[in-house]
Design an enzyme around this catalytic site. Structure first.
Site, PDB file in Angstrom:
ATOM      1  N   LYS A  38      12.377  -3.880  -6.601  1.00 24.67           N
ATOM      2  CA  LYS A  38      12.450  -3.951  -8.070  1.00 24.67           C
ATOM      3  C   LYS A  38      13.578  -3.056  -8.563  1.00 24.67           C
ATOM      4  O   LYS A  38      13.781  -1.953  -8.066  1.00 24.67           O
ATOM      5  CB  LYS A  38      11.111  -3.521  -8.684  1.00 24.67           C
ATOM      6  CG  LYS A  38      10.013  -4.568  -8.456  1.00 24.67           C
ATOM      7  CD  LYS A  38       8.752  -4.213  -9.205  1.00 24.67           C
ATOM      8  CE  LYS A  38       7.584  -5.114  -8.799  1.00 24.67           C
ATOM      9  NZ  LYS A  38       7.485  -6.348  -9.534  1.00 24.67           N
ATOM     10  N   HIS A  54       2.317  -0.432  -2.383  1.00 27.55           N
ATOM     11  CA  HIS A  54       3.195  -0.283  -3.557  1.00 27.55           C
ATOM     12  C   HIS A  54       3.108   1.112  -4.196  1.00 27.55           C
ATOM     13  O   HIS A  54       4.126   1.747  -4.453  1.00 27.55           O
ATOM     14  CB  HIS A  54       2.858  -1.332  -4.622  1.00 27.55           C
ATOM     15  CG  HIS A  54       2.866  -2.746  -4.112  1.00 27.55           C
ATOM     16  ND1 HIS A  54       3.744  -3.194  -3.166  1.00 27.55           N
ATOM     17  CD2 HIS A  54       2.086  -3.818  -4.426  1.00 27.55           C
ATOM     18  CE1 HIS A  54       3.523  -4.486  -2.921  1.00 27.55           C
ATOM     19  NE2 HIS A  54       2.522  -4.883  -3.674  1.00 27.55           N
ATOM     20  N   GLU A  85      -2.313  -4.674 -14.132  1.00 28.10           N
ATOM     21  CA  GLU A  85      -2.113  -6.118 -14.282  1.00 28.10           C
ATOM     22  C   GLU A  85      -3.123  -6.648 -15.294  1.00 28.10           C
ATOM     23  O   GLU A  85      -4.263  -6.180 -15.327  1.00 28.10           O
ATOM     24  CB  GLU A  85      -2.318  -6.824 -12.943  1.00 28.10           C
ATOM     25  CG  GLU A  85      -1.324  -6.395 -11.886  1.00 28.10           C
ATOM     26  CD  GLU A  85      -1.507  -7.170 -10.588  1.00 28.10           C
ATOM     27  OE1 GLU A  85      -0.943  -8.261 -10.485  1.00 28.10           O
ATOM     28  OE2 GLU A  85      -2.226  -6.680  -9.704  1.00 28.10           O
TER      29      GLU A  85
HETATM   30  C1  BG6 Z   1       0.984  -8.085  -4.500  1.00 31.14           C
HETATM   31  C2  BG6 Z   1      -0.503  -8.043  -4.549  1.00 31.14           C
HETATM   32  O1  BG6 Z   1       1.467  -7.359  -3.410  1.00 31.14           O
HETATM   33  O2  BG6 Z   1       1.522  -7.556  -5.699  1.00 31.14           O
HETATM   34  C3  BG6 Z   1      -1.030  -8.780  -5.766  1.00 31.14           C
HETATM   35  O3  BG6 Z   1      -1.037  -8.611  -3.363  1.00 31.14           O
HETATM   36  C4  BG6 Z   1      -0.370  -8.270  -7.018  1.00 31.14           C
HETATM   37  O4  BG6 Z   1      -2.449  -8.661  -5.860  1.00 31.14           O
HETATM   38  C5  BG6 Z   1       1.145  -8.250  -6.867  1.00 31.14           C
HETATM   39  O5  BG6 Z   1      -0.739  -9.125  -8.093  1.00 31.14           O
HETATM   40  C6  BG6 Z   1       1.801  -7.586  -8.046  1.00 31.14           C
HETATM   41  O6  BG6 Z   1       3.194  -7.757  -7.972  1.00 31.14           O
HETATM   42  P1  BG6 Z   1       4.105  -7.770  -9.273  1.00 31.14           P
HETATM   43  O7  BG6 Z   1       5.490  -7.846  -8.749  1.00 31.14           O
HETATM   44  O8  BG6 Z   1       3.689  -8.939 -10.090  1.00 31.14           O
HETATM   45  O9  BG6 Z   1       3.802  -6.474  -9.983  1.00 31.14           O
END
Ligand code: BG6
Length: 489
Positions: A181, A239, A215
Site C-alpha cells: 500500500k 498486516h 472494516e
Molecule cells: C485480507 C484479509 O488479508 O485483508 C481480509 O484476509 C481483509 O479478511 C483484507 O478483508 C483487508 O484488505 P484491504 O486491503 O481491503 O484493507
C-alpha cells in the site's frame, strides 16, 4: 505530477488457482492496470492454471469480465492484454497436465518465470513438489505464496519447509499486501527521508502508538475460511504486525531486502510475550451481532455463518509492548475488526505533551502533537499541531492538522498494492515481502495469545455491527488515560 513507469524484464506469470477469487479480484485487474500504464514489455504472458477444463477463449472471457468489474475499461489495451493470456488445465494435487505445463513454459526460454500460488494453502506443498519434479523450479523461477501461511507456528514451519525444499529463500515471495500500500511505503519515506521525526522517534518523546485496521464489511462469502481463522490470524499476525514493525524498526542501512527485513525481525523478537498470565488484561476479543452498517440492517456473524456456537473472533484489540531501549514503556495499541463503524486504516503516533505551558488558562488546553498516517481511505499524512487561533484579543490556542492528503497533493491514480507487488516479483525485489524467519517470529508471538484464549474458555464479547467493537476495547485504552482516535482528529 505523473508517476514514473519503470519497465520490467520479459516474464511469464503462471497463476495457479486462476479461476479463483484472488485472481479475479486482484491479480488479473492489477496486471491489466500495469499494461495500461505501459509497463509490461511485449514479452509478458500470463498463463492461467486451474483444475477445471476450460478453453483459453473461455478463460480470456473470464479475465475480461474480471478486468471490467474491477476498474478496467474496454479498448485496444484490453484487447492487447487479453492476447497475452492463455489457459491450461492442471491438477495441482495429481500429475495431470504437468507435462503440458512444462512444455508450454519451455517455450518461454530466457524469461523470468513467476509461479503465483493463488490456491488453498494445502496445495502449496503438492504444487512446489511438482514444480521441482517437472523441472519448473530452476534459477529463473520464483514462487509467490499468499497468506494464510499456516494457522500457528507449527503449520507455518511446515509450509515454509515444503516450499523451501524446492525454492531457495531468495526465490520465495511471501505476500502481505499491506506492504504494497502506498502509505505504508510512505511511512519509510517519512521516517528515513526527513530529519524531523527520527530524533523524536522514541520513548522520550512518543507517548503511545495506535494502529487501527477497521472494516465496515462483514465476512461476506468467506465465512467458511474465516471461521477457521479469526481476526488474530487473519489480520493481526500479518498486516498489523507488519505495520507495527515499520513504525518501530531501527533505520535500515539501505532499502535492500534483507537490510529492511533484519530490522523488522528484531522488532518481532522484541515484542513482550502475551500469554495466559496477562492476556485477560492486554487483549479483547469480539464478535459482531446484528446491527446497522452503511445505513442498512445487517445480520450478525453467527447468522452469516449459520452456526450458533462459533467462538471465532471478528474483532481484536490488544496492547503490545516492545522490550528494547527505544520503545520500553510505550504502548502500541492495535485493533482490527469486521463490521465496524467505518472502513478506516490508520497509524496514530501520539507525542508526549509539552513539559510546561507558558499560556494562561484563557488560551485553552494544550493538546499533544499527533502524526496520523492514513492508509485508507483518503491516503495521506496529517501532523496535528497547536497554533494560535488567528485574530486579535490575546492568545487562544487551537489544534489543527498540517494536512497532506495524497489525492489532493498528487494528482495521480493510487495503484492497488498488487500492481506494485507483482512487478516487484518480476524485478526480483523482495523488500516488500516477508522472509521466512519474520513469518515464524510473528507466529511465535501470536501462538501464546491463541493458547491463552483457548484456556480462558469464554466466548468473545459481542458488539453490534456498525459500532467500534466491544466496550472492553474502549476500556483497554481508557484505563491508561488514553482514547482511540476514530477520525484522526
Ligand atoms: C485480507 C484479509 O488479508 O485483508 C481480509 O484476509 C481483509 O479478511 C483484507 O478483508 C483487508 O484488505 P484491504 O486491503 O481491503 O484493507
Amino acid at each position: 505530477m505523473t508517476s514514473r513507469v519503470i519497465p520490467v524484464p520479459p516474464f511469464v506469470l503462471t497463476v495457479f488457482g486462476a479461476t479463483g477469487d484472488l485472481a479475479s479480484r486482484k491479480l488479473i485487474p492489477a496486471l491489466f492496470q500495469r499494461d495500461l500504464a505501459g509497463q509490461l514489455p511485449d514479452e509478458a504472458n500470463i498463463l492461467g492454471v486451474a483444475r477445471r477444463a476450460m478453453t483459453p477463449e473461455a478463460f480470456r472471457d473470464h479475465a475480461r469480465a474480471a478486468v471490467l468489474e474491477h476498474g478496467g475499461t474496454s479498448g485496444p489495451v484490453l484487447d492487447r492484454f487479453l492476447a497475452r493470456i492463455d489457459y491450461l488445465a492442471v491438477d495441482a494435487a495429481g500429475d495431470d497436465g504437468w507435462d503440458a505445463l512444462a512444455a508450454r513454459l519451455g517455450g518461454f526460454a530466457g524469461r523470468v518465470k513467476v509461479h503465483y500460488l493463488a490456491t488453498a494453502p494445502q496445495l502449496f506443498g503438492p504444487i512446489c513438489e511438482r514444480l521441482g519434479r517437472f523441472g519448473l523450479a530452476g534459477e529463473d523461477a520464483r514462487v509467490v505464496v499468499e497468506k494464510p501461511i499456516g494457522r500457528d507456528l507449527a503449520s507455518a514451519l511446515e509450509v515454509n519447509r515444503v516450499v523451501g525444499e524446492v525454492f531457495s529463500e531468495d526465490r520465495v515471495y511471501r505476500i502481505d499486501h499491506y506492504l504494497g500500500k502506498e502509505t505504508v511505503q510512505n511511512l519509510m519515506a517519512l521516517r528515513f527521508a526527513n530529519a524531523l521525526f527520527e530524533p523524536l522517534w522514541n520513548s522520550a518523546h512518543i507517548d503511545h502508538v495506535q494502529i487501527t485496521v477497521a472494516e465496515s464489511l462483514g465476512v461476506e462469502g468467506r465465512a467458511g475460511y474465516y471461521d477457521t481463522a479469526g481476526t488474530l490470524r487473519d489480520m493481526v499476525q500479518n498486516h498489523l504486525l507488519q505495520l507495527l514493525c515499520l513504525v518501530a524498526m531501527e533505520p535500515p542501512p539501505s532499502l535492500e531486502a534483507d537490510a529492511v527485513r533484519d530490522e523488522k525481525l528484531k522488532v518481532l523478537r522484541a515484542l513482550k510475550p502475551i500469554d495466559a498470565h496477562n492476556a485477560g488484561h492486554l487483549t479483547v476479543r469480539g464478535q459482531y451481532r446484528a446491527g446497522a452498517s452503511a445505513g442498512g440492517a445487517v445480520p450478525g456473524y453467527l447468522e452469516e455463518l449459520g452456526s450458533a456456537t462459533s467462538r471465532t473472533e471478528t474483532f481484536v484489540a490488544l496492547k503490545a509492548e516492545i522490550g528494547n531501549w527505544r520503545w520500553a514503556g510505550v504502548p502500541f495499541y492495535l485493533r482490527s475488526g469486521k463490521r465496524l463503524a467505518a472502513r478506516v486504516s490508520e497509524i496514530v503516533v501520539g507525542f508526549r505533551p509539552v513539559p510546561h505551558s507558558a499560556f494562561g488558562e484563557g488560551a485553552g488546553p494544550l493538546q499533544p502533537n499527533q502524526l496520523v498516517i492514513r492508509l485508507q481511505p483518503d491516503e495521506g499524512v496529517k501532523l496535528w499541531l497547536m497554533i494560535k487561533d488567528p485574530g486579535p484579543g490575546g492568545i487562544r490556542l487551537t489544534h489543527v492538522p498540517l494536512d497532506m492528503t495524497f489525492a489532493e497533493a498528487f494528482k495521480v491514480r493510487n495503484a492497488d498494492a498488487y500492481e506494485r507487488l507483482l512487478l516487484d516479483v518480476v524485478r526480483g525485489n523482495q523488500t516488500l515481502f516477508m522472509r521466512r524467519d519474520e513469518v515464524e517470529a510473528a507466529w511465535r508471538w501470536i501462538d501464546p495469545i491463541l493458547e491463552a484464549w483457548r484456556g480462558m474458555d469464554e466466548p468473545p464479547r459481542s458488539y453490534a455491527a456498525g459500532t467500534w467493537g466491544p466496550s472492553a476495547a474502549i476500556a483497554l485504552i481508557e484505563r491508561d488515560g488514553r482514547t482511540w482516535q476514530e477520525d484522526g482528529a
